[in-house]
Design a protein around this motif. Structure first.
Motif, PDB file in Angstrom:
ATOM      1  N   GLU A  68       0.830  -1.205   0.000  1.00 18.03           N
ATOM      2  CA  GLU A  68       0.000   0.000   0.000  1.00 18.03           C
ATOM      3  C   GLU A  68       0.866   1.257   0.000  1.00 18.03           C
ATOM      4  O   GLU A  68       0.595   2.209  -0.740  1.00 18.03           O
ATOM      5  N   ASP A 128      -1.013   5.425  -4.493  1.00 13.21           N
ATOM      6  CA  ASP A 128      -2.477   5.551  -4.562  1.00 13.21           C
ATOM      7  C   ASP A 128      -3.124   4.602  -5.579  1.00 13.21           C
ATOM      8  O   ASP A 128      -4.268   4.803  -5.966  1.00 13.21           O
ATOM      9  N   LYS A 157      -5.150   0.337  -2.010  1.00 14.37           N
ATOM     10  CA  LYS A 157      -5.477   0.795  -0.665  1.00 14.37           C
ATOM     11  C   LYS A 157      -6.023  -0.367   0.153  1.00 14.37           C
ATOM     12  O   LYS A 157      -6.861  -1.136  -0.330  1.00 14.37           O
TER      13      LYS A 157
END
Length: 349
Positions: free
Chosen positions: A100, A105, A108
């Motif tokens: 993560e 991004d 998640k």
């Protein structure tokens, strides 16, 4: 973003990465295993349950060595210690959190239903921290509370070997899932504690008596993340019609497993089978118990899948086969991700 992002009930990718001597980066496309991020993008995988499983040390069994004219019965490994399981669990969970952190991004670890919905809408891979087999959890549940704070949102009581909480089913064909005793007193307390904490209880690998113990206790939907229909493939790992009916009555869901021996009527290990074998199990549950109660639960990186699927990039072909069978767009949205999203929202509270 694909029209039908697949949220998947089970993968063992963390274990594959952890156990490989020189694994390729999860963020680089390769031919290793079934899932990496580039292939997941190509296949339309929106996320799934990233399993943390502790294997036995120095214990390898080849199913082919246990075949007979009547089927097979693969011996299970012995129980493992809580200390070993917790150490291994922490290592695999750390790997998930490191992915993560490195993902920019693109991935998640989700802890709420709103986060899951957001990730599916924004094309961010949504990962659920799931433990397969509760050996890491002490019977005072201290570890459960700590792991829950870290992000644990789904727990399988057993992986087929027995533990302090209950007994799993063996890898046996042909066989009923009614193979032993139900949950122990500690197992029943574990279900209640998970209900209190909003942790999903996964009935996959649990024997039939244990399943009915969970059904009698839980206040959440019944779930099996990667199991199939016993009526179509009578291996001990699959679910009877009575179990499937109970899951539907609870507004729960079953994720269809792509393991060839759990798909095939003959329980065989041959991989040269059509994706229609997967469709057959999806359709059986949808048509008899409701399309709201079936989803996908690949077992990628933890089992042998059909050659016709190959890896995560084969998911669009599977969706095409579901369309050809006659599933409509709104039904495909439920099967590919909507049913999981509903059940998790009901469970996580």
């Amino acid at each position: 973003m694909t029209k039908f992002p697949v949220f998947d009930g089970h993968n063992d990718t963390l274990l594959r990465l952890h156990m490989s001597d020189n694994p390729p980066s999860f963020f680089t496309e390769s031919s290793a295993g079934h899932i990496d991020l580039p292939r997941a993008r190509k296949g339309g995988l929106g996320g799934g349950f990233f399993a943390v499983y502790t294997p036995n040390e120095n214990y390898e069994v080849e199913p082919e060595d246990h075949l007979s004219d009547n089927g097979y019965d693969v011996p299970l490994p012995p129980p493992i210690s809580q200390e070993r399981a917790l150490t291994f669990t922490n290592a695999l969970a750390a790997k998930l959190f490191k992915l993560e952190a490195e993902a920019n991004d693109q991935l998640k670890v989700v802890r709420t239903a709103d986060e899951l919905d957001y990730c599916l809408e924004q094309d961010i891979m949504a990962a659920i921290f799931h433990i397969e087999g509760a050996e890491a959890i002490d019977t005072d549940f201290d570890a459960l509370h700590v792991l829950r704070q870290a992000g644990l949102r789904s727990l399988g009581i057993v992986w087929s070997r027995p533990n302090v909480y209950g007994e799993g089913v063996p890898f046996r064909y042909p066989s009923s899932p009614d193979t032993g005793a139900g949950l122990t007193c500690a197992g029943k307390a574990l279900v209640r504690e998970c209900n209190q904490l909003g942790i999903m209880v996964d009935n996959t690998h649990l024997n039939e008596k244990g399943f009915w113990d969970v059904a009698a206790i839980t206040d959440a939907p019944l779930v099996a993340t990667h199991s199939n229909a016993h009526a179509l493939s009578p291996i001990a790992r699959n679910l009877t019609d009575k179990q499937l009916a109970a899951i539907a009555e609870s507004n729960g869901v079953v994720g269809i497993n792509y393991a060839v021996n759990m798909l095939r009527e003959d329980g065989g290990l041959g991989t040269d089978i059509s994706l229609d074998e997967v469709v057959r199990h999806v359709a059986y549950i949808a048509e008899r118990f409701g399309v709201e109660h079936v989803a996908l639960g690949s077992d990628f990186d933890g089992t042998t899948v059909p050659d016709s699927l190959k890896d995560v990039t084969g998911l669009p072909k599977l969706i095409d086969r579901l369309k050809i069978h006659g599933f409509l767009d709104d039904e495909l949205q439920k099967i590919t991700h909507g049913n999981w999203a509903r059940v998790l929202r009901d469970t996580w509270k």
